[in-house]
Design an enzyme around this catalytic site. Sequence first.
Site, PDB file in Angstrom:
ATOM      1  N   CYS A 197       0.828  -1.208   0.000  1.00  0.00           N
ATOM      2  CA  CYS A 197       0.000   0.000   0.000  1.00  0.00           C
ATOM      3  C   CYS A 197       0.862   1.259   0.000  1.00  0.00           C
ATOM      4  O   CYS A 197       1.559   1.541   0.973  1.00  0.00           O
ATOM      5  CB  CYS A 197      -0.913  -0.047   1.227  1.00  0.00           C
ATOM      6  SG  CYS A 197      -1.766   1.497   1.604  1.00  0.00           S
TER       7      CYS A 197
ATOM      8  N   CYS B 271       0.082   3.736   2.770  1.00  0.00           N
ATOM      9  CA  CYS B 271       0.545   3.184   4.048  1.00  0.00           C
ATOM     10  C   CYS B 271       2.030   3.457   4.233  1.00  0.00           C
ATOM     11  O   CYS B 271       2.466   3.869   5.318  1.00  0.00           O
ATOM     12  CB  CYS B 271       0.312   1.667   4.118  1.00  0.00           C
ATOM     13  SG  CYS B 271      -1.411   1.170   4.029  1.00  0.00           S
TER      14      CYS B 271
END
Length: 146
Positions: A69, A72
């Site tokens: 991600c 993230c």
Amino acid sequence: MSDSLHIVCPHCDAVNRIPAARLADGPGCGSCHRPLFTGEPLPLTAERFHKHVARSDIPLLVDFWAPWCGPCRMMAPYFAEAAAQLEPHVRLVKVDTEAEPALGAQFSIRSIPTLALFKGGREAARQAGAMGTADIVRWARANGGA
């Protein structure tokens, strides 16, 4: 706060009883003698996660994330900076939803990154999406973390 708090060691997971007034004094673990607070996010497996949620008397701020991600990975250094600002009143932890899919399913994590604040063993607040350090700290404090 009560007179003493239960704090789970980030190193050996022993439960320590610390006088609330000494929380900011850099207490060490009675079992492994390492610091109870490191100022860094703590990566947790499902087993360790459940112990920290159930046994710690301080709020737990969880970053549900995954290695693939982009947002993230972008938020990770901000989350680390927030840990340095919020500890010892809040423990910041990271749960890799790829490595621990059952936790992601248990808490119905639909998008990542998702921050969840746990108090008294229960989820108290949740916020999806990447945030900067100041926003993470502000959100945690506004929702009862510290």
